[in-house]
Enzyme design. Structure first.
Site, mmCIF file in Angstrom:
data_model
loop_
_atom_site.group_PDB
_atom_site.id
_atom_site.type_symbol
_atom_site.label_atom_id
_atom_site.label_comp_id
_atom_site.label_asym_id
_atom_site.label_seq_id
_atom_site.Cartn_x
_atom_site.Cartn_y
_atom_site.Cartn_z
ATOM 1 N N GLU A 1 -4.886 -5.035 14.779
ATOM 2 C CA GLU A 1 -3.954 -5.173 13.580
ATOM 3 C C GLU A 1 -2.916 -5.517 13.009
ATOM 4 O O GLU A 1 -1.922 -5.323 13.945
ATOM 5 C CB GLU A 1 -4.368 -4.061 12.585
ATOM 6 C CG GLU A 1 -4.310 -4.255 11.539
ATOM 7 C CD GLU A 1 -4.203 -2.866 10.082
ATOM 8 O OE1 GLU A 1 -5.507 -2.061 10.556
ATOM 9 O OE2 GLU A 1 -4.071 -2.739 8.839
ATOM 10 N N LYS B 1 -6.164 6.945 7.173
ATOM 11 C CA LYS B 1 -5.884 5.472 8.639
ATOM 12 C C LYS B 1 -4.793 4.835 8.663
ATOM 13 O O LYS B 1 -4.711 4.256 9.569
ATOM 14 C CB LYS B 1 -7.268 4.574 7.199
ATOM 15 C CG LYS B 1 -7.685 4.198 8.437
ATOM 16 C CD LYS B 1 -6.943 2.167 8.317
ATOM 17 C CE LYS B 1 -7.645 1.289 9.159
ATOM 18 N NZ LYS B 1 -6.172 0.199 9.295
ATOM 19 N N ASP C 1 -8.571 8.732 24.610
ATOM 20 C CA ASP C 1 -10.619 8.963 23.912
ATOM 21 C C ASP C 1 -10.402 9.437 22.626
ATOM 22 O O ASP C 1 -9.633 10.222 22.183
ATOM 23 C CB ASP C 1 -11.105 10.053 24.606
ATOM 24 C CG ASP C 1 -12.707 10.353 23.592
ATOM 25 O OD1 ASP C 1 -12.450 9.499 22.630
ATOM 26 O OD2 ASP C 1 -13.940 11.023 24.863
ATOM 27 N N HIS D 1 2.036 -8.001 5.337
ATOM 28 C CA HIS D 1 0.161 -8.193 6.128
ATOM 29 C C HIS D 1 0.283 -9.522 6.194
ATOM 30 O O HIS D 1 -0.417 -10.191 6.926
ATOM 31 C CB HIS D 1 -0.634 -7.164 5.243
ATOM 32 C CG HIS D 1 -1.864 -6.337 6.051
ATOM 33 N ND1 HIS D 1 -1.613 -6.260 7.307
ATOM 34 C CD2 HIS D 1 -3.324 -8.040 6.334
ATOM 35 C CE1 HIS D 1 -2.679 -5.810 7.390
ATOM 36 N NE2 HIS D 1 -3.755 -7.127 6.373
HETATM 37 C C1 MEV Z 1 -4.038 -0.207 6.869
HETATM 38 O O1 MEV Z 1 -4.555 -1.011 7.596
HETATM 39 C C2 MEV Z 1 -3.115 0.936 6.682
HETATM 40 C C3 MEV Z 1 -2.246 1.209 4.807
HETATM 41 O O2 MEV Z 1 -4.092 0.898 4.138
HETATM 42 C C4 MEV Z 1 -2.600 2.194 4.824
HETATM 43 C C5 MEV Z 1 -1.842 3.131 4.030
HETATM 44 O O3 MEV Z 1 -2.146 3.119 2.335
HETATM 45 O O4 MEV Z 1 -1.506 4.696 3.259
HETATM 46 C C6 MEV Z 1 -1.637 0.238 4.016
#
Ligand code: MEV
Length: 437
Positions: free
Chosen positions: A85, A278, A294, A391
């Site tokens: 990413e 995430k 792992d 991003h």
């Molecule tokens: C993207 O990989 C992760 C985010 O969505 C985490 C979040 O929203 O806190 C930017």
């Protein structure tokens, strides 16, 4: 087009590639070439990869990067990360630098206990089972001494075996709930070997236990470690005066309150909590992968932990007290720095060397910091500029590569998009404009 195949695993690597290229792809020659292109020229190295799993055809590369400037408990780390990413490593580096000037990260190991269980059925009198377990416990431990001897010499081994009656949840269901200390090893093989021996001894002893009647016998269903390790946890935190948090045109207190509110939302709203966590796992998994651990085990355990109090919730927390902002994470991490891939995969060896050959405890702390840093970076963007700005800037290179831009076009467009908004359409338009000139 796909057809069943007999004895695929017995074919040679070239035969497997030919079969796949012919039966599963549109262009066999190109597919074969692609699969072969990704082989490593070093035959010994390729052999190591071939032997990790069955039916290896080729390699699948991911970028190996580092995020420098992590100050953890007063010590500097350059943190290796493996991830596809675009913005993750940049975000980690940015967060590391931000906290570098504000005291760095502090960490603490809360526990290192691993878990494994022997699941069995017994339909007799639970009191008799308890008595049987008390009588047989020393024999159970005795039966695994050859497996545990070396781990015990180094200070680890089985820390406890407990009989648990779960027959109220499922008829006849009982278990041996065992806990382990596996030191610098993740311990899966050690734990599973111990459990399988304990299971054999348990069944054998039960078969000759004189107090059990003809219908009272133990039947082991399975023996396996648990990837839920709520007592193998680490805490990582950062803290600074609120006034030092002023960032991106937002004053310190306002910024601290926004981060705190963002975390509060993740605490009460599972849809947000999953994405919030995430983001944490972007950092955690990248270091877990780089160090050959792992990541599926870590993912499963961490998410179970996020739901330990009922609803799925935030892994990170924040307070503002006495003008001090404190932000922390507490996560379970069963990691190893010996065994497994650590001595086989050359990049894993290098990652561990870059980290200064950490113990498993030290690695737990580094990984937790990577997760916290990643969450901080995500929340910082989300509550200020939004994440798309950073991003999409990072994603620009992927788009230009996809659109077949030349090196010179890429350079011109990277410069152009320093102060223009990156979208698929705007990049396409700008590239076409350059190409038409
Ligand atoms: C993207 O990989 C992760 C985010 O969505 C985490 C979040 O929203 O806190 C930017």
């Amino acid at each position: 087009m796909n057809t069943p195949v007999e004895g695929f695993s017995k074919l040679s690597k070239n035969e497997k590639i030919d079969w796949i290229a012919t039966h599963c792809t549109q262009d066999p020659a190109a597919s074969k070439k692609l699969l072969e292109q990704y082989w490593n020229e070093n035959r010994n190295l390729q052999k190591v990869h071939d032997e990790f799993i069955e039916n290896t055809l080729s390699n699948y590369y991911l970028p190996f990067a580092v995020a420098p400037n992590f100050l953890i408990n007063g010590k500097f780390y350059v943190v290796p990360m493996v991830i596809e990413e675009s913005s993750v490593v940049a975000a980690a580096s940015k967060a590391a630098k931000f906290w570098l000037n504000r005291g760095g990260f502090k960490t603490e190991i809360l526990g290192t206990e691993k878990v494994g269980q022997v699941h069995f059925t017994y339909h007799g009198d639970p009191k008799k089972l308890k008595e049987f377990f008390a009588a047989v416990r020393p024999k159970l431990l005795e039966s695994v001494t050859t497996i545990t001897a070396s781990m015990e010499k180094r200070g680890g081994g089985i820390s406890n075996i407990e009989l648990r009656n779960l027959s109220e949840k499922m008829k006849g269901y009982h278990q041996l709930h065992c806990t382990f200390e596996t030191l610098d090893a993740m311990g899966a093989n050690f734990i599973n070997s111990c459990l399988e021996q304990l299971a054999k001894t348990l069944e054998a002893e039960a078969a000759t236990y004189p107090e059990f009647g003809p219908d009272e016998h133990i039947e082991v269903l399975m023996s396996i470690l648990s990837n839920y390790v709520p007592n193998c946890t680490v805490r990582a935190s950062v803290s600074c005066p609120v006034s030092e948090l002023a960032t991106d045109g937002v004053n310190g207190l306002e910024f601290a309150e926004k981060i705190k509110s963002a975390i509060e939302i993740a605490k009460v709203e599972p849809f947000r909590a999953v994405t919030h966590n995430k983001g944490v796992m972007n950092g955690v998994d990248a270091v877990v992968l780089a160090t050959g651990n792992d990541f599926r085990a870590v993912e499963a355990g961490v998410h179970a932990y996020a739901a330990k109090d009922g609803p799925y919730s935030s892994l990170t927390h924040a307070t503002i007290e006495n003008n001090t902002f404190t932000f922390w994470i507490e996560i379970p991490l069963a990691l190893g720095t010996v065994g497994g891939l650590t001595s086989l995969h050359p990049m894993v060896k290098l990652a561990l060397e870059i980290l200064g050959h950490p113990t498993a405890r030290e690695l737990m702390q580094i990984v937790a910091v990577a997760g916290l840093a990643q969450n901080f970076a995500a929340l910082r963007s989300l509550v200020t500029t939004g994440i798309q700005k950073g991003h999409m800037k990072m994603h620009l290179m992927n788009m230009l590569n996809q659109m077949g831009a030349t090196e010179s076009e890429k350079q011109q467009l990277i410069h152009y998009f320093k102060d223009h908004t990156v979208t698929n359409a705007s990049v396409k338009e700008a590239l076409e404009k350059i190409q038409s000139q």
